[in-house]
Design an enzyme around this catalytic site. Structure first.
Site, mmCIF file in Angstrom:
data_model
loop_
_atom_site.group_PDB
_atom_site.id
_atom_site.type_symbol
_atom_site.label_atom_id
_atom_site.label_comp_id
_atom_site.label_asym_id
_atom_site.label_seq_id
_atom_site.Cartn_x
_atom_site.Cartn_y
_atom_site.Cartn_z
ATOM 1 N N SER A 112 0.780 -1.134 0.217
ATOM 2 C CA SER A 112 -0.388 0.047 -0.324
ATOM 3 C C SER A 112 0.694 1.077 -0.116
ATOM 4 C CB SER A 112 -1.122 0.136 1.738
ATOM 5 O OG SER A 112 -1.911 0.954 1.224
ATOM 6 N N GLU A 204 -2.310 -2.660 -8.022
ATOM 7 C CA GLU A 204 -3.377 -2.779 -6.988
ATOM 8 C C GLU A 204 -3.839 -1.478 -6.116
ATOM 9 O OE1 GLU A 204 -3.735 -3.216 -3.503
ATOM 10 O OE2 GLU A 204 -1.847 -2.013 -2.996
ATOM 11 N N HIS A 272 -5.558 -5.052 -0.324
ATOM 12 C CA HIS A 272 -6.645 -4.863 0.122
ATOM 13 C C HIS A 272 -7.519 -6.026 0.732
ATOM 14 C CE1 HIS A 272 -3.827 -1.423 -0.246
ATOM 15 N NE2 HIS A 272 -4.250 -0.699 1.044
#
Length: 303
Positions: A112, A204, A272
């Protein structure tokens, strides 16, 4: 200009090795952190500073606290890995002052917001691990945890991962780079963009509406990213739907991938979602987009 990268792999972890826990991004929920910490404590010896739980607005303490903590972890040659407490936001603020060139051979693990740290490491030819942060690790099933430990400890190539859809058929081989789309797009024009020539690009994201995904993808296209990489691996795009729309984020991504014209498969359990399988950035992979299969051609740590 194209350049040849000589990739440096970290040393393998062993049970009871010392590892650091750092919080270079946002503040975090204590119970979920403790659950993830317990997972790695069953196998290694994690340590963290007393001020790990600091909070300053949307950050886990000020830049001095977070940057000093990560710098010390990077330079510690007695520790074999660095685990991130949480993503969120903030690690990019630290990049200019982090001692990447002098860092030890420890494995860096996170995803992330930590895409910025991965990018900086890959820019110097270092392999790192796109994988669960501790606030997520406690919710991961045993299969993901065991995959992580195997990846960190064994010099053998890990088992392949399978996605759920083919967006553009074809085959591509190269070193794996990337991570979070929104963070990666912010590295364009900085010294911290990973080497893209001949790469397989992993993307992502979470809670980004389809038009924002389109905007960031277009930024990559205009910057020439898709003319340099060989293939695209799409992980989870979690909570990325437009309420009331007659299209999905997958519809938008499929169309964007077809415009790029590179082999592309989607739906890999990376990111996630409920499953976040770790992958070693900087290692050689083969993407078979027709079979939606990502094969790892080498291990992630030194033999």
């Amino acid at each position: 200009m194209k350049r040849t990268v000589r990739w440096l792999k970290p040393l393998p972890l062993r049970p009871r090795d010392a590892v650091h826990v750092v919080a270079p991004s946002g503040p975090f929920d204590r119970p979920s952190f403790e659950a993830g910490l317990a997972v790695i404590a069953e196998r290694y010896r994690p340590t963290h500073t007393p001020d790990l739980f600091a909070a300053h607005r949307y950050l886990a303490g000020d830049d001095g606290r977070r940057g000093g903590e990560l710098s010390r972890a990077l330079l510690d040659r007695d520790a074999r890995a660095i685990f991130s407490a949480r993503g969120g936001y903030g690690s990019a603020r630290l990049l200019p002052d982090l001692p990447f060139a002098d860092a030890s051979h420890a494995a860096f693990v996170g995803f992330s917001d930590l895409t910025s740290v991965h990018g900086a490491l890959q820019a110097l030819g270092r392999v790192s691990f796109h994988g669960p942060v501790l606030t997520q690790l406690g919710r991961q099933p045993p299969a993901v945890r065991e995959y992580l430990f195997r990846l960190l400890e064994s010099p053998e190539a890990p088992p392949p991962l399978t996605g759920s859809a083919t967006y553009v058929p074809g085959m591509a081989e190269g070193h794996l780079v990337g991570g979070n789309l929104s963070v990666l797009s912010r590295l364009i024009g900085t010294p911290y963009l990973p080497p893209l020539d001949g790469a397989v690009l992993l993307l992502e994201d979470v809670t980004e509406r389809p038009y924002r995904i389109d905007r960031m993808w277009t930024h990559l296209r205009l910057a020439g990213v898709f003319s340099r990489v060989r293939g695209i691996v799409l992980g989870d795009f979690t909570g990325c739907e437009e309420k009331g729309a007659d299209y999905t984020s997958a519809d938008v991504l499929r169309e964007l991938a077809r415009e790029a014209g590179l082999p592309c498969a989607a739906g890999f359990p990376i990111g996630h979602g409920d499953l976040n399988y770790p992958v070693a950035l900087g290692t050689q992979v083969r993407l078979d987009a027709d079979a939606a299969r990502l094969t790892f051609l080498e291990g992630a740590v030194l033999a």
